[in-house]
Design an enzyme around this catalytic site. Structure first.
Site, PDB file in Angstrom:
ATOM      1  N   HIS A   1      82.778  30.554  56.828  1.00 43.67           N
ATOM      2  CA  HIS A   1      83.533  31.273  55.413  1.00 43.67           C
ATOM      3  C   HIS A   1      82.595  32.281  54.969  1.00 43.67           C
ATOM      4  O   HIS A   1      81.766  31.859  54.521  1.00 43.67           O
ATOM      5  CB  HIS A   1      83.730  30.188  54.273  1.00 43.67           C
ATOM      6  CG  HIS A   1      84.770  29.076  54.758  1.00 43.67           C
ATOM      7  ND1 HIS A   1      84.896  27.965  54.383  1.00 43.67           N
ATOM      8  CD2 HIS A   1      85.912  29.416  55.351  1.00 43.67           C
ATOM      9  CE1 HIS A   1      85.938  27.246  54.864  1.00 43.67           C
ATOM     10  NE2 HIS A   1      86.496  28.140  55.495  1.00 43.67           N
TER      11      HIS A   1
ATOM     12  N   GLU B   1      80.423  32.869  51.736  1.00 41.31           N
ATOM     13  CA  GLU B   1      79.251  31.481  51.366  1.00 41.31           C
ATOM     14  C   GLU B   1      78.032  32.077  51.941  1.00 41.31           C
ATOM     15  O   GLU B   1      77.301  31.399  52.875  1.00 41.31           O
ATOM     16  CB  GLU B   1      79.887  30.165  52.052  1.00 41.31           C
ATOM     17  CG  GLU B   1      81.274  29.714  51.222  1.00 41.31           C
ATOM     18  CD  GLU B   1      81.949  28.966  52.194  1.00 41.31           C
ATOM     19  OE1 GLU B   1      83.236  28.719  51.766  1.00 41.31           O
ATOM     20  OE2 GLU B   1      81.830  28.181  52.833  1.00 41.31           O
TER      21      GLU B   1
ATOM     22  N   HIS C   1      78.156  25.316  54.501  1.00 39.07           N
ATOM     23  CA  HIS C   1      78.936  26.019  53.825  1.00 39.07           C
ATOM     24  C   HIS C   1      78.458  26.156  52.331  1.00 39.07           C
ATOM     25  O   HIS C   1      77.487  25.560  52.003  1.00 39.07           O
ATOM     26  CB  HIS C   1      80.513  25.024  53.620  1.00 39.07           C
ATOM     27  CG  HIS C   1      81.136  25.242  54.767  1.00 39.07           C
ATOM     28  ND1 HIS C   1      82.325  25.889  54.954  1.00 39.07           N
ATOM     29  CD2 HIS C   1      81.122  24.934  56.086  1.00 39.07           C
ATOM     30  CE1 HIS C   1      82.862  26.015  56.127  1.00 39.07           C
ATOM     31  NE2 HIS C   1      82.147  25.100  56.760  1.00 39.07           N
TER      32      HIS C   1
ATOM     33  N   GLU D   1      77.909  21.287  51.886  1.00 36.52           N
ATOM     34  CA  GLU D   1      78.165  22.297  50.839  1.00 36.52           C
ATOM     35  C   GLU D   1      77.201  22.398  50.086  1.00 36.52           C
ATOM     36  O   GLU D   1      76.555  21.499  49.354  1.00 36.52           O
ATOM     37  CB  GLU D   1      79.233  21.770  50.091  1.00 36.52           C
ATOM     38  CG  GLU D   1      80.712  21.453  51.015  1.00 36.52           C
ATOM     39  CD  GLU D   1      81.339  22.719  51.461  1.00 36.52           C
ATOM     40  OE1 GLU D   1      81.054  23.909  50.799  1.00 36.52           O
ATOM     41  OE2 GLU D   1      82.378  22.588  52.007  1.00 36.52           O
TER      42      GLU D   1
END
Ligand code: ZN
Length: 373
Positions: free
Chosen positions: A165, A168, A258, A334
């Site tokens: 992504h 990010e 991420h 994350e």
């Protein structure tokens, strides 16, 4: 006097919809061929001496509306230090902040950007280090290289990959920290990992989305982390070439890096719900997370995503696919766009430097764990 606003550069994204006095109304542009948007990055010139109010007016329709409450825009005047705009507020779908221009130029972004130029510099620098092999695994739809770096000679196959992504950007800051540590042969963690494991690193899975200023997709509007069951040359060559390389080596341990828009903390997500789930494999993932939390105040295990129910894992996502396909201890890291609230920083929030240090902490924990994967 008129001000100039531009996003026509590497990872730029904004559209000006109006300006009235010192108020500038903006919209974030959707990812090409997709409905996702949340990443913004633009430059303002010609405002020295003024205090401007910026309003992003289309936040309600963004990919993660829950990302905006508690979030603060990032500001830089030198493109090196990115501080939080302290008065950022969110109300009724509009993100607002002010900036007093003491300088000719200022840049604003969702998070400290990591440009493709910096990516190229990183790859060049790491590829020159002793014992490092570089390969171009394939090309993106726009023809950009999918860069891969390998180091170490041990039997455990460790895969680290980031930025599926593209918005990010903290994920590639994490990679920069991890790679710098892995090529430091005076570092005990690097020496231990390179003896016991072969490390396969893809620092940027989505160079097209990164350059285009996308949040979540590649040049065809495809979310690469929903392609891992059936990647294709037409939609997702970025995933296809990496998965093919993984099929050649096998995978014992994998981390997919991420950023998360909503949760103000670092956390890991695992592979609950895969058909091949065993408590023994799952316990290895949980043990890694516990050790990382014990090792650094920049990680925690209380906050995170809900776990999938048995048999309900989404095998199009890389972590689930790798755990199922290879029996790997696979996980998604994350990092926050907001801050790691258990250990906050009022000036910078979550930042490039902290992302880099977390990459290094993840490796330290892995070095003490590698015999168990
Ligand atoms: Zn992501």
């Amino acid at each position: 006097m008129t001000i100039q606003i531009s996003a026509a550069f590497d990872s730029g994204n904004i559209r000006v919809v109006g300006q009235e006095g010192d108020r500038v109304d903006l919209e974030i542009v959707r990812d090409h061929l997709s409905d996702f948007y949340q990443w913004f990055h633009f430059r303002v010139a010609g405002a020295r001496g003024r205090t401007l109010t910026f309003r992003i007016v289309n936040c309600a329709g963004s990919a993660y509306p829950f990302g905006w409450p508690g979030y603060k825009a990032r500001v830089s005047t030198d493109r090196i230090a990115w501080r939080m705009a302290p008065d950022t507020s969110y109300l009724d779908g509009v993100l607002t902040w002010t900036h007093r221009f003491d300088t000719e130029l200022a840049w604003f972004a969702y998070f400290a950007p990591y440009s493709m130029e910096r990516h190229d510099d990183l790859v060049a620098r790491i590829a020159l280090q002793p014992g490092v092999t570089h390969r171009e695994l394939g090309q993106s739809l726009d023809g950009r290289a999918i860069d891969y770096l390998r180091m170490g000679e041990g039997p455990k196959q460790v895969w680290l990959y980031a930025r599926q992504h593209p918005g990010e950007s903290m994920a590639e800051w994490w990679m920069e920290g991890a790679l710098e540590k892995l090529v430091d042969l005076s570092d005990p963690t690097a020496r231990a990992l390179r003896e016991k494991a072969t490390l396969h690193v893809v620092p940027n899975m989505n160079p097209d989305g990164s350059f285009r200023g996308h949040l979540r997709t590649n040049a065809a509007g495809v979310n690469l982390n929903r392609e891992w069951h059936t990647p294709s040359l037409e939609r997702s060559p970025e995933v296809l070439c990496v998965r093919d390389a993984m099929d050649e080596t096998g995978v014992d341990f994998a981390m997919d890096v991420h950023g998360d828009e909503a949760i103000p903390a670092n956390f890991l997500a695992g592979f609950e719900g895969i058909p091949g789930w065993t408590d023994a494999l799952g316990e290895k993932f949980y043990e890694y997370a516990r050790r990382l939390a014990a090792a650094t105040p920049e990680f925690q295990i209380e906050k995170g995503y809900e776990k999938a129910a048995p048999g309900k894992a989404n095998l199009s996502m890389s972590t689930n696919q790798l755990a199922e396909r290879y029996g790997a201890v696979a996980m998604t890291l994350e990092m926050p766009f907001k801050d790691h609230d258990p250990n906050p920083d009022a000036e910078f929030g979550w930042s490039p430097e902290r992302s880099k240090r977390l990459g290094q902490a993840c490796l330290d924990t892995l070095a003490g764990f590698i015999d168990e994967v």
